[in-house]
Design an enzyme around this catalytic site. Sequence first.
Site, PDB file in Angstrom:
ATOM      1  N   LYS A  68      45.736  52.234  46.789  1.00 25.30           N
ATOM      2  CA  LYS A  68      44.612  53.034  46.296  1.00 25.30           C
ATOM      3  C   LYS A  68      44.368  52.873  44.787  1.00 25.30           C
ATOM      4  O   LYS A  68      43.759  51.885  44.403  1.00 25.30           O
ATOM      5  CB  LYS A  68      44.788  54.485  46.743  1.00 25.30           C
TER       6      LYS A  68
ATOM      7  N   ASP B 198      56.530  56.809  49.272  1.00 22.10           N
ATOM      8  CA  ASP B 198      55.205  56.268  49.533  1.00 22.10           C
ATOM      9  C   ASP B 198      54.246  56.958  48.579  1.00 22.10           C
ATOM     10  O   ASP B 198      53.800  58.084  48.814  1.00 22.10           O
ATOM     11  CB  ASP B 198      54.805  56.502  50.992  1.00 22.10           C
TER      12      ASP B 198
ATOM     13  N   TYR C  37      51.733  60.131  56.418  1.00 17.51           N
ATOM     14  CA  TYR C  37      51.074  58.908  56.878  1.00 17.51           C
ATOM     15  C   TYR C  37      51.508  57.756  55.991  1.00 17.51           C
ATOM     16  O   TYR C  37      51.525  57.875  54.766  1.00 17.51           O
ATOM     17  CB  TYR C  37      49.552  59.074  56.810  1.00 17.51           C
TER      18      TYR C  37
HETATM   19  C1  LIG Z   1      46.212  55.438  52.521  1.00 15.76           C
HETATM   20  C2  LIG Z   1      47.659  55.519  52.695  1.00 15.76           C
HETATM   21  C3  LIG Z   1      48.415  54.452  53.199  1.00 15.76           C
HETATM   22  C4  LIG Z   1      47.778  53.220  53.781  1.00 15.76           C
HETATM   23  O1  LIG Z   1      47.048  52.489  52.847  1.00 15.76           O
HETATM   24  P1  LIG Z   1      45.904  51.482  53.373  1.00 15.76           P
HETATM   25  O2  LIG Z   1      45.460  50.801  52.133  1.00 15.76           O
HETATM   26  O3  LIG Z   1      44.868  52.345  54.025  1.00 15.76           O
HETATM   27  O4  LIG Z   1      46.542  50.560  54.342  1.00 15.76           O
HETATM   28  C5  LIG Z   1      49.788  54.550  53.185  1.00 15.76           C
HETATM   29  N1  LIG Z   1      50.394  55.647  52.706  1.00 15.76           N
HETATM   30  C6  LIG Z   1      49.702  56.703  52.234  1.00 15.76           C
HETATM   31  C7  LIG Z   1      50.452  57.882  51.682  1.00 15.76           C
HETATM   32  C8  LIG Z   1      48.321  56.691  52.233  1.00 15.76           C
HETATM   33  O5  LIG Z   1      47.644  57.758  51.817  1.00 15.76           O
END
Ligand SMILES: *Cc1c(COP(=O)(O)O)cnc(C)c1O
Length: 443
Positions: A265, A237, A149
């Site tokens: 995060k 990511d 994701y």
């Molecule tokens: C949470 C998440 C995102 C998106 O971040 P948001 O702050 O919710 O837009 C992107 N990549 C990964 C791996 C994530 O866990």
Amino acid sequence: MAERPASRVTSEALFERASQVIPGGVNSPVRSFRSVGGHPYFVARGEGAYVWDADDNRLLDFVQSYGASILGHAHPAVVRAVARAAERGTTFGAPTEAEVDLAEAIRARVPGCEMIRLVSSGTEATMSAIRVARGFTGRDRIVKFDGCYHGHSDGLLAGGGSGVATLGLPDSAGVPAGAVADTVVAPYNVVPELDERVACVIVEPVAANMGLVPPAEGFLEGVRAACDAVGALLIFDEVITGFRLGEGGAGAHTGVVPDLWCFGKVIGGGLPVGAFGGRADVLGVLAPLGPVYQAGTLSGNPLATAAGLAVLDQLHPDAYADLSVRVTEFGARFAQVLNDALVAGSVTDVEGRNLTARVPVVGPLFGLFFVPEGEPDVVDYPGASASAATGLYARMFRAMLDRGVALAPGPYEIAFPSMAHGEEEMTMALEVASAAADEVLAG
Ligand SMILES: *Cc1c(COP(=O)(O)O)cnc(C)c1O
């Protein structure tokens, strides 16, 4: 033992009100409890490892805002930093010193990440990093992995079909086919074949949005080499893994260095934040230096940078190591407790195969899968889906929540123990898991 929530009437009433005015009653779908059943608890406050719901039930919280709160809730250093920053003004639309401090703090911890731009969410970070990669290489095609994701931008909401790399199909209504026409979706843990049309490969170096799936040996190295062979950029990511697996994130954890990183995060200390960074020559394509446009009214927001700096300041190698030891010990015992109950209850899947519990642990993160006996651990999205389809995560989730321990409300989510989850909390979680497993698996 944790206390059993006596009542949820206030949460139920709030959910009823919310559902009248917010679609599904929530501002992010996983919070709705759709995949685990029941209705969400509304949080009134949090402190350290715990939250209190609107009915004042205390819950031991393994959600921690999906990992945004690595120090636990309302850490005094973060609260102080945010309050002080707020007194000086919350946003200016002009640069502030704290933005420089945070970018320097990231660069100091992540070897190879030379330049950083701050944004307001992980979604923005990945979307912008991809634009940079396309601008830098002059190519359109991107490769992502099934089950990873990367936020909710159109081009990344692409799903895979089969076990091979395919051009993506829209994974959401409202995403035009054209938006994912240049997105290739490949199976996780298999090095994809690339060609010179590929601008970048984006990957969660430890997949944490299909349950917890560590990279197979050689996978990230293979992806790095495949990118180098065709001149594509590698994007990690690290919105979850950054400053979570250790100070240097997954890059330092695995020894593979990408060209671009995405963060979110943890680095916002619980405020809306994201960041992307990488090699200086690559980031040099960004406006105002270069032709790739990217901007944000609240980017580098003073509250977010203050919180992020306060968090990074508290994170030391020893703290990660101690937490990882606690989580590793917990993970082994959690799996044992679940497996004992599965055997006692002769729990099988629809084909009659005995099910076993698997509790993958990477650093301080842990996941939970249910896999037929004799099958290898989950390595990709089809495996994660098969585990989710057993329905056992949802049942364990509900039984644990009834006993005061909050796992994330979905079988594709993972657990995010914070630095505030000490021996006492992990012991409590295990006792609750044992009682819950006796009820829903052995019983
Ligand atoms: C949470 C998440 C995102 C998106 O971040 P948001 O702050 O919710 O837009 C992107 N990549 C990964 C791996 C994530 O866990």
